[in-house]
Design a protein around this motif. Structure first.
Motif, PDB file in Angstrom:
ATOM      1  N   ALA A 135       0.801  -1.713   0.122  1.00  0.00           N
ATOM      2  CA  ALA A 135       0.157   0.355   0.071  1.00  0.00           C
ATOM      3  C   ALA A 135       0.717   1.346  -0.108  1.00  0.00           C
ATOM      4  O   ALA A 135       0.577   2.196  -0.375  1.00  0.00           O
ATOM      5  CB  ALA A 135      -0.843  -0.082   1.098  1.00  0.00           C
ATOM      6  N   ARG A 136       1.801   0.998   0.519  1.00  0.00           N
ATOM      7  CA  ARG A 136       2.672   2.114   0.788  1.00  0.00           C
ATOM      8  C   ARG A 136       3.228   2.550  -0.193  1.00  0.00           C
ATOM      9  O   ARG A 136       3.457   3.660  -0.487  1.00  0.00           O
ATOM     10  CB  ARG A 136       3.536   1.783   2.264  1.00  0.00           C
ATOM     11  N   ALA A 137       4.209   1.857  -0.927  1.00  0.00           N
ATOM     12  CA  ALA A 137       4.380   1.696  -2.659  1.00  0.00           C
ATOM     13  C   ALA A 137       3.737   2.673  -3.136  1.00  0.00           C
ATOM     14  O   ALA A 137       4.567   3.082  -4.288  1.00  0.00           O
ATOM     15  CB  ALA A 137       5.012   0.205  -2.542  1.00  0.00           C
ATOM     16  N   ILE A 138       2.464   1.464  -3.133  1.00  0.00           N
ATOM     17  CA  ILE A 138       1.549   2.773  -4.301  1.00  0.00           C
ATOM     18  C   ILE A 138       1.427   3.723  -3.916  1.00  0.00           C
ATOM     19  O   ILE A 138       1.691   5.254  -4.959  1.00  0.00           O
ATOM     20  CB  ILE A 138       0.587   1.875  -4.254  1.00  0.00           C
ATOM     21  N   HIS A 139       1.420   4.726  -2.109  1.00  0.00           N
ATOM     22  CA  HIS A 139       1.537   5.386  -2.645  1.00  0.00           C
ATOM     23  C   HIS A 139       2.625   6.737  -2.900  1.00  0.00           C
ATOM     24  O   HIS A 139       1.908   7.349  -3.638  1.00  0.00           O
ATOM     25  CB  HIS A 139       1.124   5.476  -1.312  1.00  0.00           C
ATOM     26  N   ASP A 140       3.266   5.574  -2.430  1.00  0.00           N
ATOM     27  CA  ASP A 140       4.593   6.417  -3.002  1.00  0.00           C
ATOM     28  C   ASP A 140       4.812   6.553  -4.625  1.00  0.00           C
ATOM     29  O   ASP A 140       5.765   7.525  -4.642  1.00  0.00           O
ATOM     30  CB  ASP A 140       5.874   5.279  -2.150  1.00  0.00           C
ATOM     31  N   ALA A 141       4.807   5.818  -5.111  1.00  0.00           N
ATOM     32  CA  ALA A 141       4.476   6.120  -6.651  1.00  0.00           C
ATOM     33  C   ALA A 141       3.252   7.059  -7.668  1.00  0.00           C
ATOM     34  O   ALA A 141       3.338   6.261  -8.751  1.00  0.00           O
ATOM     35  CB  ALA A 141       4.553   4.438  -7.558  1.00  0.00           C
ATOM     36  N   ARG A 148       2.724  10.906  -4.130  1.00  0.00           N
ATOM     37  CA  ARG A 148       3.541  10.844  -2.911  1.00  0.00           C
ATOM     38  C   ARG A 148       3.355  11.794  -2.089  1.00  0.00           C
ATOM     39  O   ARG A 148       4.874  11.698  -0.948  1.00  0.00           O
ATOM     40  CB  ARG A 148       4.827   9.479  -3.945  1.00  0.00           C
ATOM     41  N   HIS A 149       3.530  12.721  -2.182  1.00  0.00           N
ATOM     42  CA  HIS A 149       4.302  13.981  -1.465  1.00  0.00           C
ATOM     43  C   HIS A 149       3.442  14.280  -0.478  1.00  0.00           C
ATOM     44  O   HIS A 149       3.411  15.568   0.702  1.00  0.00           O
ATOM     45  CB  HIS A 149       4.475  16.063  -2.189  1.00  0.00           C
ATOM     46  N   LYS A 150       1.514  13.797  -0.212  1.00  0.00           N
ATOM     47  CA  LYS A 150       0.490  14.168   0.420  1.00  0.00           C
ATOM     48  C   LYS A 150       0.280  13.182   1.921  1.00  0.00           C
ATOM     49  O   LYS A 150       1.503  11.862   1.544  1.00  0.00           O
ATOM     50  CB  LYS A 150      -0.433  14.273  -0.033  1.00  0.00           C
ATOM     51  N   PRO A 151       0.104  13.060   2.938  1.00  0.00           N
ATOM     52  CA  PRO A 151      -0.026  12.420   3.534  1.00  0.00           C
ATOM     53  C   PRO A 151      -0.445  10.740   3.504  1.00  0.00           C
ATOM     54  O   PRO A 151      -1.212  10.531   2.118  1.00  0.00           O
ATOM     55  CB  PRO A 151      -0.659  12.475   5.065  1.00  0.00           C
ATOM     56  N   GLY A 172      -3.414  12.706  -0.089  1.00  0.00           N
ATOM     57  CA  GLY A 172      -2.817  11.139  -0.115  1.00  0.00           C
ATOM     58  C   GLY A 172      -3.801  10.443   0.345  1.00  0.00           C
ATOM     59  O   GLY A 172      -4.913  10.534  -0.786  1.00  0.00           O
ATOM     60  N   THR A 173      -3.843   9.464   0.727  1.00  0.00           N
ATOM     61  CA  THR A 173      -3.554   8.085   1.113  1.00  0.00           C
ATOM     62  C   THR A 173      -4.706   7.315   2.461  1.00  0.00           C
ATOM     63  O   THR A 173      -3.625   8.062   3.406  1.00  0.00           O
ATOM     64  CB  THR A 173      -2.974   6.860   0.413  1.00  0.00           C
ATOM     65  N   LEU A 174      -4.876   6.952   2.687  1.00  0.00           N
ATOM     66  CA  LEU A 174      -5.486   6.671   3.318  1.00  0.00           C
ATOM     67  C   LEU A 174      -5.748   4.600   3.550  1.00  0.00           C
ATOM     68  O   LEU A 174      -6.632   4.408   3.168  1.00  0.00           O
ATOM     69  CB  LEU A 174      -6.789   6.757   3.609  1.00  0.00           C
ATOM     70  N   PHE A 175      -5.200   4.203   4.082  1.00  0.00           N
ATOM     71  CA  PHE A 175      -4.700   3.130   4.585  1.00  0.00           C
ATOM     72  C   PHE A 175      -5.554   2.465   5.704  1.00  0.00           C
ATOM     73  O   PHE A 175      -5.244   2.294   6.408  1.00  0.00           O
ATOM     74  CB  PHE A 175      -3.133   2.622   4.216  1.00  0.00           C
TER      75      PHE A 175
END
Length: 456
Positions: free
Chosen positions: A173-179, A183-186, A229-232
């Motif tokens: 999940a974090r890798a998806i967000h970082d790509a 990516r620059h948001k939470p 950003g992204t909520l996991f």
């Protein structure tokens, strides 16, 4: 894949595996409302049911929305009934899971299917990269996963990540967000299985002052904290039914309403959810809302178990040892031990492998399930001295409960001190490594006076 399959061949060149040649599965409906329907499917996982998202969509009302999953395995095809209402039958036997390797007749509800491998093969590319973010793997199954993640990441689509515990769902999940463009948001994590039901709504949506006992200050929830950003949402299968309805509304309207407020707030937050439960089975059991499942599973990613790509274990071990060498714990491992590691079933997957290797580095030896093997670099403490330093002092003159509580407190304090030191007092990294909820870690830090900035 870690073993040859009668329905899959690996094609190699000088760079290694470059594609998979797979024999599709032909599914013919021989009896039932959809009689004469024929499909040839080449995916690793094929779902049969009445919902439009299924690979083989039937109209038979006696068939569940997601009734049967057919998975490619080294021995042939694994049939897994998804806790369907009317069951899956092979001959006269009702089956939950069974592996078949030749033409087979299967009954689902009032529909009869014929499964037969197709002789003509299709070729599937596996991609060139051996990593996606922190995820590693040279095996075809992992390289295909990286290709899928790479296509998913740039979109805003909601993603459901499934897989056994320890396969790396949060890492993915974090890798998806970082790509992604976000990516620059939470990147905000909420463990739905680690919070009491009465706190989950406040954690997700926030609250106003006075909304409930103890709400002395207004608080933004995770949806707002992850704005842009992204909520996991980890372990979403643990969410009680009554809370699933509100989550569905938030996902559909993209608005949250804090507890105690009558004014909704719009949010721009991508949602990635994960569960080690099979949510399709939970839907058929009635413990998970079908509409919420399909709203989450816009994109579905399955993290393979480590036993399905054991050829990646040498790469994982090398990466772990390199990481700990940088941290001042150099160690080496011989080829024989790596082979023994590859032969283990690893029910806890990559997490269990990592814990086993880390324990070996600390103690200077490899504990069960594999014996012997790590050779320490000069200057490392001996295994016996490390073991002696961890020996518990037992006082049989005090009540059992008192002694047990004292030892637990001693362990908690020592563990938390070492954890925070290891991660430079970074609470987010520490909670992720320890696999505990952030709120729980903060409570432990406060209990022992160890919260950063509050010692003394």
């Amino acid at each position: 894949m870690s073993a040859a399959s009668p329905h899959t061949e690996q094609l190699r060149d000088a760079r290694g595996v470059v594609s998979l040649r797979r024999h599709p599965l032909r599914i013919s409906v021989t009896a039932g409302p959809d009689r004469k329907l024929v499909r040839e499917l080449s995916g690793e996982r094929i779902v049969v049911g009445t919902h439009e998202s299924c690979d083989l969509v039937l109209t038979d009302p006696t068939v569940s929305r997601q009734h049967l999953e057919i998975s490619l395995v080294p021995q042939g095809w694994a049939l897994c009934d998804l806790d369907s209402r009317n069951g899956t039958f092979v001959g006269d036997l009702r089956v939950r899971e069974v592996i078949v390797s030749r033409d087979t007749r299967v009954q689902v509800g009032g529909t009869q299917l014929r499964l037969e491998p197709v002789r003509a093969a299709v070729e599937l590319a596996v991609g060139d990269t051996e990593r996606f973010g922190p995820l590693l793997g040279r095996s075809p199954v992992m390289r295909r996963l990286f290709e899928v993640l790479g296509r998913i990441a740039p979109s805003d689509a909601t993603v459901l990540i499934t897989g056994e515990s320890g396969t790396g769902k949060e890492v993915a999940a974090r890798a998806i967000h970082d790509a992604s463009p976000r990516r620059h948001k939470p990147f905000v994590v909420v463990d739905c299985g680690g919070l009491p039901a009465n706190l989950i709504e406040s954690e997700l949506y926030g609250h106003q002052r006075g909304a409930f006992t103890g709400a002395t200050h207004p608080r933004d929830g995770a949806f707002v904290a992850a704005e842009g950003g992204t909520l996991f949402l980890d372990e979403l299968g643990e969410l009680p039914l009554e809370l699933q309805t509100r989550l569905l509304g938030v996902l559909e309207r993209r608005q949250v309403q804090p507890l105690g407020s009558n004014r909704p707030r719009s949010v721009d937050t991508r949602v990635i959810a994960a569960s080690n439960r099979d949510l399709r089975k939970e839907v058929n059991r009635g413990s998970f809302r079908a509409d919420l499942y399909f709203r989450l599973a816009v994109m579905n990613v399955h993290m393979p178990a480590l036993r399905e790509h054991s050829e990646d274990i040498p790469q994982y071990v090398a990466a772990m040892l390199a990481e700990w060498s940088e941290a001042g714990s150099p160690a080496q491992i011989d080829a024989e031990t790596v082979a023994r590691l590859q032969a283990q079933p690893w029910p806890g997957n990559v997490r269990e492998l990592r814990n086993t290797v880390e324990r070996a580095v600390i103690l200077g030896e490899l504990q069960a399930p594999v014996e012997a093997a790590f050779t320490q670099a000069p200057g490392q403490a001996s295994a016996s001295s490390a073991t002696e330093s961890r020996a518990a002092v037992v006082d049989s003159t005090i009540p059992f409960k008192t002694g047990k509580a004292a030892l637990i407190e001693q362990y908690e304090r020592s563990y938390i001190e070492a954890l925070m030191q290891r991660f430079g007092q970074n609470i987010t990294r520490a909670t992720r490594a320890a696999e505990i909820d952030r709120v729980y870690l903060l409570r432990l830090l406060d209990k022992y006076g160890l919260r950063p900035g509050r010692q003394g």
